[in-house]
Design a protein around this motif. Structure first.
Motif, PDB file in Angstrom:
ATOM      1  N   UNK A  35      -8.617  -0.735  -9.748  1.00 13.09           N
ATOM      2  CA  UNK A  35      -9.554  -0.073  -8.829  1.00 13.09           C
ATOM      3  C   UNK A  35      -8.781   0.817  -7.839  1.00 13.09           C
ATOM      4  N   UNK A  36      -9.344   1.965  -7.561  1.00 10.81           N
ATOM      5  CA  UNK A  36      -8.662   2.838  -6.592  1.00 10.81           C
ATOM      6  C   UNK A  36      -8.790   2.279  -5.176  1.00 10.81           C
ATOM      7  N   UNK A  37      -7.716   2.469  -4.434  1.00 10.99           N
ATOM      8  CA  UNK A  37      -7.640   1.896  -3.091  1.00 10.99           C
ATOM      9  C   UNK A  37      -7.330   3.002  -2.098  1.00 10.99           C
ATOM     10  N   UNK A  38      -8.018   2.963  -0.965  1.00 10.39           N
ATOM     11  CA  UNK A  38      -7.679   3.889   0.118  1.00 10.39           C
ATOM     12  C   UNK A  38      -7.088   3.095   1.270  1.00 10.39           C
ATOM     13  N   UNK A  39      -6.067   3.674   1.896  1.00 11.62           N
ATOM     14  CA  UNK A  39      -5.464   3.055   3.066  1.00 11.62           C
ATOM     15  C   UNK A  39      -5.883   3.886   4.277  1.00 11.62           C
ATOM     16  N   UNK A  72       3.037   1.369  -0.713  1.00 13.58           N
ATOM     17  CA  UNK A  72       3.220   0.030  -1.297  1.00 13.58           C
ATOM     18  C   UNK A  72       2.081  -0.341  -2.247  1.00 13.58           C
ATOM     19  N   UNK A  73       0.866   0.097  -1.952  1.00 14.66           N
ATOM     20  CA  UNK A  73      -0.270  -0.268  -2.811  1.00 14.66           C
ATOM     21  C   UNK A  73      -0.620   0.866  -3.775  1.00 14.66           C
ATOM     22  N   UNK A  74       0.204   1.914  -3.766  1.00 12.14           N
ATOM     23  CA  UNK A  74      -0.045   3.104  -4.580  1.00 12.14           C
ATOM     24  C   UNK A  74      -1.484   3.610  -4.394  1.00 12.14           C
TER      25      UNK A  74
END
Ligand code: ADP
Ligand code: ASP
Ligand code: MG
Length: 439
Positions: free
Chosen positions: A1-5, A197-199
């Motif tokens: 799943x795509x992640x946004x920081x 770190x979480x790409x």
């Protein structure tokens, strides 16, 4: 799943009501899972940032002064913030513990970092997200630089199976195991580290302006918004004073091609600015992307006949400043002249005297002069290298405004022309350049 920081800056954390906006923003998009927060910033112009209140506490602690009174301002900020949020959080115990540690640790970095620590503890309670202390996952190496590989690994490990987490920005763990901070504004770097770190698919940097503007909005009224900007242009502009984003925050994301989006916490619907790798960047069509600057530089001007034929001349001069531990901003040079442009602050105390004496001894110049109170202004844009006559327009605009240029440095990157003018002409010069290229 795509992640946004998402990183939220000081004004986005300034009081309980703004933090409610932060919650709305996070709740509006399931991909926004990892959050980095700053210490509460200014609520109104003239207000004091929590980080600055904490630095005052540190000064009291090291001089055995009145930490309690200094800390009461910090206490008041956090107590009212928690009250406005109407959450169950025993803020007074955490504050008592913090105050005691400020007194016993007597560490400037530790004390300065507590704004972010407290902010993150509270935000994690508001969002029902896990709190992860930056001290356990962001590491510096023996030179005081970020230990990227170690940090990325530790963050990824800490986030295994975690749906949503909040990190305090601005600090990590030094080689001695103690809290160490980045330079001011460093929460932007923390956000970039977590994004890497979480790409992440995107690093959203939430602040109090609707994007990166073509120049400082405190100098020109409502400057044009920059829609897209390359990492390289951003680095030049932020280093030269456009402090929307810390100049070092692009390094962790750049090598992984993670785009950054600047967004406004107070107007989340506004598009903001995309910061992109050069490959994905579409030039706006304008010659200049933005203008930024900083005041208070000193220029050490050196002249010597046949300087150009004296092998190692520049090296000897630079050795002198290096021995004093001083970094040089720019080195404009001609056939028989060279100048060192240095932040005046770095030449304080006896340093200037020592540097001048050192240069006299090392290279025996014909002329050695210091020009003080210089402001540097950078005009930046990829469009500049391909468009003929850009410098003529730039210097024409400055001359028309009746401003005397004291230093010129065209960066070898060709996307940047830097001029040095007197501090008093700083605002006027930015306005003139802006008018020439944007109006
Ligand atoms: P945060 O607390 O969210 O990290 P900062 O105060 O560090 O926010 O950065 C945002 C501020 O940067 C804006 O309020 C604005 O006054 C200032 N600023 C300076 N130059 C620019 C620029 N070129 N574009 C936008 N904002 C700028
Ligand atoms: N709170 C720190 C500062 O005021 C770091 C940050 O806001 O990014 O500089
Ligand atoms: Mg900032």
């Amino acid at each position: 799943m795509t992640v946004k920081v998402c990183k939220f800056g000081g004004t986005s954390m300034a009081d309980g009501n703004v933090i409610k906006n932060v919650k709305k923003i996070i709740d509006a998009d399931k991909q926004r899972r990892f959050i980095i927060v700053s210490a509460p910033g200014k609520r109104y112009s003239g207000d004091v940032k929590v980080t600055d209140l904490l630095l005052k506490c540190h000064n009291e602690a090291i001089s055995h002064g009145d930490v309690k009174t200094a800390f009461s301002a910090v206490r008041a900020r956090f107590v009212s913030l928690v009250k406005e949020l109407n959450i169950k959080f025993d803020i007074n115990s955490v504050l008592d513990e913090t105050e005691a540690l400020i007194e016993s640790e007597q560490s400037e970095d530790f004390t300065a970092s507590r704004g972010e620590y407290l902010s993150a503890r509270i935000t994690s309670a508001v969002l029902g997200a896990k709190f992860i202390d930056a001290k356990d996952v962001i590491f510096f190496d023996k030179n005081g630089a970020l230990d990227g590989e170690k940090s990325y690994k530790a963050i990824a490990e800490a986030l295994k199976g975690v749906e949503c987490a909040v990190f305090p920005g601005f600090y990590g763990c030094g080689i001695d195991g103690k809290v160490k901070t980045f330079s001011r504004g460093g929460s932007d770097i923390s956000g970039a580290i977590v994004a890497r770190a979480v790409n992440a698919s995107l690093y959203e940097n939430w602040t109090d302006v609707s994007g990166f503007l073509a120049c400082d909005p405190r100098i020109v009224d409502s400057p044009k918004r920059i829609k897209t900007i390359s990492y390289k242009e951003l680095r030049e502009l932020s280093y030269m004073g456009a402090n929307v984003l810390h100049a070092d925050s692009i390094f962790p994301v750049r090598s992984a091609n993670i785009p950054i989006q600047i967004k406004n916490t107070f107007r989340p619907e506004d598009e903001g600015t995309s910061i992109l790798p050069i490959l994905r960047y579409k030039p706006s069509g304008s010659v200049v992307t933005g203008v930024a600057g900083k005041k208070n530089f000193s220029v050490i001007f050196i002249e010597k006949s046949l300087m150009n034929s004296e092998i190692g001349f520049m090296g000897k001069v630079l050795d002198v400043v290096a021995k004093e531990g001083i970094s040089v901003e720019h080195i404009p040079s001609g056939i028989d002249t060279m100048s060192l442009v240095i932040e005046s602050e770095r030449l304080g105390g006896e340093k200037l005297e020592k540097v001048l004496n050192g240069i006299k001894q090392a290279v025996k110049p014909d002329t050695l002069r210091v020009i003080e109170n210089i402001a540097l202004i950078a005009t930046v844009g990829h469009g500049m290298s391909s468009s003929v006559g850009t410098s003529a327009r730039l210097f024409g605009a400055i001359a028309s405004a009746d401003i005397n240029v004291k230093v010129i440095d065209q960066g070898s990157s060709e996307i940047n022309i830097i001029v040095g003018v007197s501090n008093d002409d700083y605002e006027k010069c930015i306005k003139a350049i802006y008018k020439e290229f944007f109006n």
